[in-house]
Design a protein around this motif. Structure first.
Motif, PDB file in Angstrom:
ATOM      1  N   VAL A 106       0.838  -1.205   0.000  1.00 13.44           N
ATOM      2  CA  VAL A 106       0.000   0.000   0.000  1.00 13.44           C
ATOM      3  C   VAL A 106       0.872   1.253   0.000  1.00 13.44           C
ATOM      4  CG1 VAL A 106      -1.687   1.320   1.324  1.00 13.44           C
ATOM      5  CG2 VAL A 106      -1.948  -1.148   1.096  1.00 13.44           C
ATOM      6  N   ALA A 107       1.886   1.282   0.852  1.00  9.94           N
ATOM      7  CA  ALA A 107       2.717   2.480   1.013  1.00  9.94           C
ATOM      8  C   ALA A 107       3.508   2.827  -0.239  1.00  9.94           C
ATOM      9  CB  ALA A 107       3.661   2.287   2.193  1.00  9.94           C
ATOM     10  N   LEU A 108       3.901   1.851  -1.013  1.00  9.91           N
ATOM     11  CA  LEU A 108       4.659   2.130  -2.231  1.00  9.91           C
ATOM     12  C   LEU A 108       3.793   2.087  -3.485  1.00  9.91           C
ATOM     13  CD1 LEU A 108       7.931   0.138  -1.483  1.00  9.91           C
ATOM     14  CD2 LEU A 108       7.589   2.595  -1.377  1.00  9.91           C
ATOM     15  N   GLY A 109       2.704   1.351  -3.447  1.00 14.28           N
ATOM     16  CA  GLY A 109       1.844   1.229  -4.621  1.00 14.28           C
ATOM     17  C   GLY A 109       0.908   2.396  -4.823  1.00 14.28           C
ATOM     18  N   LEU A 110       0.342   2.903  -3.755  1.00 15.73           N
ATOM     19  CA  LEU A 110      -0.600   4.018  -3.863  1.00 15.73           C
ATOM     20  C   LEU A 110       0.042   5.282  -4.437  1.00 15.73           C
ATOM     21  CD1 LEU A 110      -3.558   4.646  -3.378  1.00 15.73           C
ATOM     22  CD2 LEU A 110      -2.959   5.387  -1.089  1.00 15.73           C
ATOM     23  N   PRO A 111       1.232   5.687  -3.988  1.00 12.52           N
ATOM     24  CA  PRO A 111       1.851   6.865  -4.612  1.00 12.52           C
ATOM     25  C   PRO A 111       2.170   6.655  -6.092  1.00 12.52           C
ATOM     26  CG  PRO A 111       2.924   6.371  -2.537  1.00 12.52           C
ATOM     27  CD  PRO A 111       1.982   5.243  -2.816  1.00 12.52           C
ATOM     28  N   ALA A 112       2.523   5.433  -6.480  1.00 13.09           N
ATOM     29  CA  ALA A 112       2.794   5.166  -7.893  1.00 13.09           C
ATOM     30  C   ALA A 112       1.536   5.364  -8.732  1.00 13.09           C
ATOM     31  CB  ALA A 112       3.334   3.747  -8.075  1.00 13.09           C
ATOM     32  N   VAL A 113       0.390   4.915  -8.223  1.00  5.34           N
ATOM     33  CA  VAL A 113      -0.878   5.104  -8.939  1.00  5.34           C
ATOM     34  C   VAL A 113      -1.205   6.585  -9.050  1.00  5.34           C
ATOM     35  CG1 VAL A 113      -3.371   4.711  -8.807  1.00  5.34           C
ATOM     36  CG2 VAL A 113      -1.796   2.846  -8.325  1.00  5.34           C
ATOM     37  N   VAL A 114      -1.029   7.314  -7.961  1.00  9.54           N
ATOM     38  CA  VAL A 114      -1.323   8.751  -7.975  1.00  9.54           C
ATOM     39  C   VAL A 114      -0.416   9.469  -8.969  1.00  9.54           C
ATOM     40  CG1 VAL A 114      -1.221  10.858  -6.569  1.00  9.54           C
ATOM     41  CG2 VAL A 114      -2.256   8.784  -5.643  1.00  9.54           C
ATOM     42  N   LEU A 115       0.858   9.135  -8.975  1.00 12.37           N
ATOM     43  CA  LEU A 115       1.793   9.779  -9.906  1.00 12.37           C
ATOM     44  C   LEU A 115       1.431   9.501 -11.363  1.00 12.37           C
ATOM     45  CD1 LEU A 115       5.147   9.157  -8.040  1.00 12.37           C
ATOM     46  CD2 LEU A 115       4.122  11.383  -8.536  1.00 12.37           C
ATOM     47  N   LEU A 116       0.975   8.301 -11.656  1.00  5.77           N
ATOM     48  CA  LEU A 116       0.607   7.971 -13.035  1.00  5.77           C
ATOM     49  C   LEU A 116      -0.696   8.628 -13.454  1.00  5.77           C
ATOM     50  CD1 LEU A 116       1.682   4.242 -13.193  1.00  5.77           C
ATOM     51  CD2 LEU A 116       2.763   6.190 -14.322  1.00  5.77           C
ATOM     52  N   PHE A 117      -1.500   9.085 -12.506  1.00  2.00           N
ATOM     53  CA  PHE A 117      -2.747   9.786 -12.814  1.00  2.00           C
ATOM     54  C   PHE A 117      -2.539  11.278 -13.079  1.00  2.00           C
ATOM     55  CE2 PHE A 117      -5.782   6.465 -11.362  1.00  2.00           C
ATOM     56  CZ  PHE A 117      -6.667   6.590 -12.404  1.00  2.00           C
ATOM     57  N   LEU A 118      -1.397  11.807 -12.724  1.00  2.00           N
ATOM     58  CA  LEU A 118      -1.157  13.238 -12.891  1.00  2.00           C
ATOM     59  C   LEU A 118      -1.177  13.631 -14.370  1.00  2.00           C
ATOM     60  CD1 LEU A 118       1.631  13.819 -10.234  1.00  2.00           C
ATOM     61  CD2 LEU A 118      -0.775  14.435 -10.093  1.00  2.00           C
ATOM     62  N   PRO A 119      -1.599  14.852 -14.682  1.00  2.00           N
ATOM     63  CA  PRO A 119      -1.684  15.293 -16.085  1.00  2.00           C
ATOM     64  C   PRO A 119      -0.350  15.235 -16.822  1.00  2.00           C
ATOM     65  CG  PRO A 119      -2.783  16.870 -14.644  1.00  2.00           C
ATOM     66  CD  PRO A 119      -2.117  15.871 -13.765  1.00  2.00           C
ATOM     67  N   GLU A 120       0.755  15.513 -16.129  1.00  2.00           N
ATOM     68  CA  GLU A 120       2.063  15.471 -16.784  1.00  2.00           C
ATOM     69  C   GLU A 120       2.389  14.068 -17.262  1.00  2.00           C
ATOM     70  OE1 GLU A 120       1.567  16.634 -13.704  1.00  2.00           O
ATOM     71  OE2 GLU A 120       1.959  18.789 -13.858  1.00  2.00           O
ATOM     72  N   ALA A 121       2.068  13.069 -16.433  1.00  2.00           N
ATOM     73  CA  ALA A 121       2.310  11.674 -16.808  1.00  2.00           C
ATOM     74  C   ALA A 121       1.404  11.275 -17.963  1.00  2.00           C
ATOM     75  CB  ALA A 121       2.092  10.757 -15.609  1.00  2.00           C
ATOM     76  N   ARG A 122       0.124  11.644 -17.878  1.00  2.00           N
ATOM     77  CA  ARG A 122      -0.810  11.318 -18.957  1.00  2.00           C
ATOM     78  C   ARG A 122      -0.351  11.929 -20.277  1.00  2.00           C
ATOM     79  NH1 ARG A 122      -5.175  14.477 -17.966  1.00  2.00           N
ATOM     80  NH2 ARG A 122      -4.221  15.877 -19.449  1.00  2.00           N
ATOM     81  N   ASP A 123       0.029  13.203 -20.243  1.00  2.00           N
ATOM     82  CA  ASP A 123       0.470  13.879 -21.460  1.00  2.00           C
ATOM     83  C   ASP A 123       1.727  13.246 -22.035  1.00  2.00           C
ATOM     84  OD1 ASP A 123      -1.638  15.598 -21.201  1.00  2.00           O
ATOM     85  OD2 ASP A 123      -0.452  17.246 -20.358  1.00  2.00           O
ATOM     86  N   TRP A 124       2.625  12.809 -21.178  1.00  2.00           N
ATOM     87  CA  TRP A 124       3.863  12.221 -21.686  1.00  2.00           C
ATOM     88  C   TRP A 124       3.591  10.867 -22.344  1.00  2.00           C
ATOM     89  CZ3 TRP A 124       7.040   7.964 -20.867  1.00  2.00           C
ATOM     90  CH2 TRP A 124       8.286   8.061 -21.488  1.00  2.00           C
ATOM     91  N   PHE A 125       2.705  10.075 -21.771  1.00  2.00           N
ATOM     92  CA  PHE A 125       2.397   8.776 -22.370  1.00  2.00           C
ATOM     93  C   PHE A 125       1.581   8.935 -23.663  1.00  2.00           C
ATOM     94  CE2 PHE A 125       3.419   6.996 -18.191  1.00  2.00           C
ATOM     95  CZ  PHE A 125       4.143   5.896 -18.570  1.00  2.00           C
ATOM     96  N   GLU A 126       0.835  10.007 -23.817  1.00  2.00           N
ATOM     97  CA  GLU A 126       0.006  10.209 -24.993  1.00  2.00           C
ATOM     98  C   GLU A 126       0.631  11.143 -26.024  1.00  2.00           C
ATOM     99  OE1 GLU A 126      -3.782  11.433 -23.493  1.00  2.00           O
ATOM    100  OE2 GLU A 126      -4.184   9.476 -22.599  1.00  2.00           O
ATOM    101  N   ARG A 127       1.910  11.433 -25.882  1.00  2.00           N
ATOM    102  CA  ARG A 127       2.570  12.346 -26.817  1.00  2.00           C
ATOM    103  C   ARG A 127       2.719  11.698 -28.191  1.00  2.00           C
ATOM    104  NH1 ARG A 127       6.305   9.412 -24.441  1.00  2.00           N
ATOM    105  NH2 ARG A 127       8.245   8.943 -25.489  1.00  2.00           N
ATOM    106  N   GLU A 128       2.971  12.547 -29.190  1.00  2.00           N
ATOM    107  CA  GLU A 128       3.215  12.031 -30.535  1.00  2.00           C
ATOM    108  C   GLU A 128       4.609  11.441 -30.587  1.00  2.00           C
ATOM    109  OE1 GLU A 128       2.421  14.800 -33.622  1.00  2.00           O
ATOM    110  OE2 GLU A 128       0.635  15.537 -32.632  1.00  2.00           O
ATOM    111  N   ARG A 129       4.766  10.397 -31.334  1.00  2.00           N
ATOM    112  CA  ARG A 129       6.070   9.745 -31.457  1.00  2.00           C
ATOM    113  C   ARG A 129       6.837  10.314 -32.604  1.00  2.00           C
ATOM    114  NH1 ARG A 129       4.873   8.406 -26.855  1.00  2.00           N
ATOM    115  NH2 ARG A 129       4.340   6.361 -26.229  1.00  2.00           N
TER     116      ARG A 129
END
Length: 129
Positions: A106-129
């Protein structure tokens, strides 16, 4: 589409990657520490949630530029399953070892989920290649 074209992941993605890889390492240590005296059934109960964590760690290895939004969503879904299942184990732990095992997920998994939900992470994964 997003305007981000960098091949280097932002801090949020790198932090999630490091959390997932650290969690995978912690899983190996926990399994080695708690395996003594367990039956096959007990070992299976101990191993099952860590298998999902290790799959997420393997997905995190691809965060260097090849990963797309599907990898991010798969990681999030698997980690939500791990965290929710571990929360149940935290509150119903019969011994301190089981509590620490679940609390680490829980202590290490929950922050990872929150970080992947952030707009910066979403935008980076959905960027043009």
């Amino acid at each position: 589409m997003s305007e981000i074209r960098e091949a280097v992941p932002p801090r949020q993605v790198r932090a999630a990657q490091l959390l997932l890889l650290s969690l995978a390492f912690v899983g190996v240590v926990v399994l080695l520490a708690l395996q003594d005296g367990l039956t096959y059934h007990g070992m299976g109960e101990l191993l099952a949630p860590w298998l999902l964590v290790w799959v997420c760690a393997l997905l995190a290895v691809t965060y260097d530029g090849r990963a797309r939004g599907g990898v991010r969503m798969t990681t999030i879904v698997l980690m939500v399953f791990v965290v929710v299942g571990s929360l149940d184990q935290v509150f119903g732990a019969e011994d301190p070892a089981a509590f620490v095992d679940a609390a680490l997920r829980v202590a290490l998994g929950l922050p990872a989920v929150v970080l992947l939900f952030l707009p910066e992470a979403r935008d980076w994964f959905e960027r043009e290649r």
